[in-house]
Design a protein around this motif. Structure first.
Motif, mmCIF file in Angstrom:
data_model
loop_
_atom_site.group_PDB
_atom_site.id
_atom_site.type_symbol
_atom_site.label_atom_id
_atom_site.label_comp_id
_atom_site.label_asym_id
_atom_site.label_seq_id
_atom_site.Cartn_x
_atom_site.Cartn_y
_atom_site.Cartn_z
ATOM 1 N N GLY A 48 -4.016 8.006 -1.480
ATOM 2 C CA GLY A 48 -3.601 6.616 -1.033
ATOM 3 C C GLY A 48 -4.645 5.937 -0.638
ATOM 4 O O GLY A 48 -5.971 6.201 -0.826
ATOM 5 N N PRO A 49 -4.309 4.899 0.306
ATOM 6 C CA PRO A 49 -5.437 3.984 0.834
ATOM 7 C C PRO A 49 -6.515 4.530 1.676
ATOM 8 O O PRO A 49 -7.554 3.908 1.781
ATOM 9 N N ALA A 50 -6.098 5.898 2.271
ATOM 10 C CA ALA A 50 -7.299 6.291 3.262
ATOM 11 C C ALA A 50 -8.232 7.157 2.568
ATOM 12 O O ALA A 50 -9.181 7.773 3.171
ATOM 13 N N TYR A 93 0.796 -1.176 0.026
ATOM 14 C CA TYR A 93 -0.133 0.013 0.151
ATOM 15 C C TYR A 93 1.058 1.308 0.025
ATOM 16 O O TYR A 93 0.475 2.378 -0.472
ATOM 17 N N GLN A 94 2.038 1.291 0.683
ATOM 18 C CA GLN A 94 2.850 2.649 0.782
ATOM 19 C C GLN A 94 4.251 2.313 1.153
ATOM 20 O O GLN A 94 4.777 1.052 1.342
ATOM 21 N N ASP A 95 5.178 3.385 0.995
ATOM 22 C CA ASP A 95 6.489 3.172 1.286
ATOM 23 C C ASP A 95 6.463 3.560 3.044
ATOM 24 O O ASP A 95 5.740 4.291 3.461
ATOM 25 N N THR A 115 4.920 18.180 14.998
ATOM 26 C CA THR A 115 5.320 17.372 13.818
ATOM 27 C C THR A 115 3.994 17.216 12.694
ATOM 28 O O THR A 115 4.618 16.473 11.648
ATOM 29 N N TYR A 116 2.779 17.752 13.040
ATOM 30 C CA TYR A 116 1.685 17.777 12.091
ATOM 31 C C TYR A 116 1.319 18.898 11.387
ATOM 32 O O TYR A 116 1.065 19.834 12.297
ATOM 33 N N PRO A 117 1.075 19.084 10.242
ATOM 34 C CA PRO A 117 0.572 20.023 9.776
ATOM 35 C C PRO A 117 -1.012 20.144 9.746
ATOM 36 O O PRO A 117 -1.646 20.766 9.258
ATOM 37 N N ARG A 118 -1.257 18.903 10.493
ATOM 38 C CA ARG A 118 -2.944 18.758 10.429
ATOM 39 C C ARG A 118 -3.359 18.380 11.825
ATOM 40 O O ARG A 118 -2.822 17.806 12.620
ATOM 41 N N HIS A 119 -4.660 18.621 11.865
ATOM 42 C CA HIS A 119 -5.294 17.858 13.045
ATOM 43 C C HIS A 119 -6.413 17.193 12.795
ATOM 44 O O HIS A 119 -6.659 16.487 11.570
ATOM 45 N N ALA A 150 0.299 13.926 22.265
ATOM 46 C CA ALA A 150 -0.707 14.919 21.861
ATOM 47 C C ALA A 150 -2.030 14.267 20.904
ATOM 48 O O ALA A 150 -2.936 14.753 20.927
ATOM 49 N N TYR A 151 -1.416 13.534 20.145
ATOM 50 C CA TYR A 151 -2.458 13.059 19.006
ATOM 51 C C TYR A 151 -3.200 11.896 19.512
ATOM 52 O O TYR A 151 -4.479 11.750 19.639
ATOM 53 N N GLN A 152 -2.659 10.840 20.201
ATOM 54 C CA GLN A 152 -3.239 9.431 20.385
ATOM 55 C C GLN A 152 -4.198 9.727 21.918
ATOM 56 O O GLN A 152 -5.190 9.297 21.706
ATOM 57 N N GLY A 155 -6.770 -5.341 6.944
ATOM 58 C CA GLY A 155 -7.782 -5.238 5.908
ATOM 59 C C GLY A 155 -8.329 -3.808 5.804
ATOM 60 O O GLY A 155 -7.777 -3.217 6.411
ATOM 61 N N ASP A 156 -9.048 -3.556 4.751
ATOM 62 C CA ASP A 156 -9.384 -2.216 4.434
ATOM 63 C C ASP A 156 -10.675 -1.954 5.482
ATOM 64 O O ASP A 156 -11.693 -2.607 5.287
ATOM 65 N N GLY A 157 -10.602 -0.930 5.908
ATOM 66 C CA GLY A 157 -11.473 -0.163 6.906
ATOM 67 C C GLY A 157 -13.058 0.134 6.435
ATOM 68 O O GLY A 157 -14.003 -0.038 7.058
ATOM 69 N N VAL A 158 -12.851 0.234 5.160
ATOM 70 C CA VAL A 158 -14.167 0.764 4.555
ATOM 71 C C VAL A 158 -14.883 -0.612 4.362
ATOM 72 O O VAL A 158 -16.187 -0.662 4.649
ATOM 73 N N CYS A 191 -9.166 -2.290 12.667
ATOM 74 C CA CYS A 191 -8.812 -2.687 11.511
ATOM 75 C C CYS A 191 -7.838 -1.794 10.334
ATOM 76 O O CYS A 191 -8.208 -0.634 10.131
ATOM 77 N N GLU A 192 -6.861 -2.351 10.325
ATOM 78 C CA GLU A 192 -5.642 -1.671 9.643
ATOM 79 C C GLU A 192 -5.335 -2.324 8.597
ATOM 80 O O GLU A 192 -5.053 -3.650 8.514
ATOM 81 N N ILE A 193 -5.240 -1.398 7.555
ATOM 82 C CA ILE A 193 -5.010 -2.162 5.939
ATOM 83 C C ILE A 193 -3.615 -2.690 5.834
ATOM 84 O O ILE A 193 -3.480 -3.689 5.064
HETATM 85 N N1 SAM Z 1 -1.600 9.416 13.440
HETATM 86 C C1 SAM Z 1 -1.303 9.532 12.366
HETATM 87 C C2 SAM Z 1 -1.260 10.809 11.565
HETATM 88 O O1 SAM Z 1 -2.587 11.487 11.659
HETATM 89 O O2 SAM Z 1 -0.438 10.884 10.670
HETATM 90 C C3 SAM Z 1 -2.077 8.396 11.600
HETATM 91 C C4 SAM Z 1 -1.472 7.113 12.004
HETATM 92 S S1 SAM Z 1 -2.005 5.640 11.523
HETATM 93 C C5 SAM Z 1 -0.335 4.731 11.253
HETATM 94 C C6 SAM Z 1 -2.713 5.761 9.944
HETATM 95 C C7 SAM Z 1 -3.019 4.304 9.406
HETATM 96 O O3 SAM Z 1 -4.009 4.346 8.698
HETATM 97 C C8 SAM Z 1 -1.758 3.630 8.675
HETATM 98 O O4 SAM Z 1 -1.331 2.666 9.194
HETATM 99 C C9 SAM Z 1 -2.358 3.159 7.318
HETATM 100 O O5 SAM Z 1 -1.957 2.086 6.854
HETATM 101 C C10 SAM Z 1 -3.923 3.332 7.733
HETATM 102 N N2 SAM Z 1 -4.725 3.252 6.652
HETATM 103 C C11 SAM Z 1 -4.980 3.837 5.500
HETATM 104 N N3 SAM Z 1 -6.101 3.604 4.824
HETATM 105 C C12 SAM Z 1 -6.821 2.424 5.449
HETATM 106 C C13 SAM Z 1 -7.925 1.986 5.243
HETATM 107 N N4 SAM Z 1 -8.515 2.121 4.054
HETATM 108 N N5 SAM Z 1 -8.185 1.018 6.046
HETATM 109 C C14 SAM Z 1 -7.485 0.728 7.258
HETATM 110 N N6 SAM Z 1 -6.504 1.330 7.179
HETATM 111 C C15 SAM Z 1 -5.897 2.234 6.932
#
Ligand code: SAM
Length: 286
Positions: free
Chosen positions: A179-181, A47-49, A241-245, A77-79, A153-156, A122-124
């Protein structure tokens, strides 16, 4: 650094030699950079590098497709926020679903809630889970909780097949909508989330940056206002370290305090919903 120079993936040394620079079409014209001490892992999953490096000032860093997912220094701060904001908003959450979150940090935080009986995740990408277990033991510790059921697997697809009304809370800890998300940010996905939640349940999703992605936030808010019959709110946190929330969508809101954490507390819970005027204007107009 010799190691970084030898590795040379696109995100290394393109701005400053020996540094990692985070470039993405999600934030054109800017590149946050960290000094690299040592590249610890480089791989390519289906799915990714996937890259892990030791930084000079933020500890170890996990990077997916050139984008920072976590650093040891600021991951709390995120988790803590993406987990305790929703779980402290409803009384006694029992069954929780985490989509994405392959590093295990959200699981670590969900596991702190004694009312929780079962956690599906569910993590892809299995490589993210394996790499986190190898390099981020204080984050991946979440996988050790006996209440966790990990599905690769795919969360969708997972949510489409989830039993109706089966979860008290859903936490979408996703990467960016490239990408996958991608589908995790679209209306049909939130419709499946609403179906899988019990009445009064809560969902919290990573929803990018107030500074960069008001268009994405507007779409999510307006989709969620259509779909969820309760309240829909946007909360924020500060992760250097995130440009996003992320955003926060709920059916019901109440708050209670929770243990000795590093970042989250009840005052931060309330404060996270105080938004800059430009954001309130857009969000309230939806
Ligand atoms: N805290 C992080 C951030 O905001 O940068 C996110 C961390 S977490 C590692 C994000 C995870 O979502 C990745 O491991 C990625 O493989 C997973 N992911 C992406 N698309 C997905 C999908 N369709 N179903 C399940 N997991 C997915």
């Amino acid at each position: 650094d010799d190691n970084a120079a030898a590795a040379k993936p696109a995100c290394f040394s393109s701005v400053i030699p020996g540094w990692f620079s985070e470039m993405s079409p999600m934030w054109p014209g800017e590149a946050h950079s960290l000094k690299v001490e040592k590249v610890l892992f480089q791989g390519k999953s289906d799915y990714q590098d996937v890259i892990v490096f030791q930084s000079a000032t933020y500890g170890k860093v996990l990077v997916l497709d050139g984008v920072i997912q976590l650093t040891e220094r600021d991951e709390c701060a995120y988790q803590e926020m993406i987990t305790h904001l929703p779980l402290c908003s409803i009384p006694n959450p029992k069954k929780v679903l985490v989509i994405g979150g392959g590093d295990g940090g959200v699981l670590r935080e969900v596991a702190r809630h004694p009312s929780v009986e079962h956690i599906d995740m569910c993590e892809i990408d299995k490589m993210v889970v394996d790499v986190s277990k190898q390099f981020f033991p204080n984050v991946a510790i979440g996988f050790e909780d006996p209440r966790v059921n990990l599905v690769i697997g795919d969360g969708v697809a997972f949510l489409k097949n989830a039993a109706q009304g089966s979860y008290d809370a859903v936490i979408v800890d996703s990467s960016d909508p490239i990408g996958p998300a991608k589908e995790l940010f679209e209306k049909p996905f939130f419709q499946s989330v609403a179906r899988a939640l019990r009445p009064g349940g809560v969902v919290c999703t990573q929803a990018e940056s107030l500074w960069l992605h008001m268009d994405i936030i507007e779409d999510i808010v307006s989709n969620c206002r259509d779909i969820f019959k309760g309240s829909v709110n946007y909360a924020w946190t500060s992760v250097p370290t995130y440009p996003r929330h992320w955003g926060y969508w709920i059916y019901a809101l109440s708050s209670k305090s929770n243990g000795p954490l590093k970042f989250y507390n009840s005052e931060i819970h309330s404060a996270a919903f105080c938004l800059p005027s430009f954001a309130t204007k857009v969000i309230e107009s939806k």
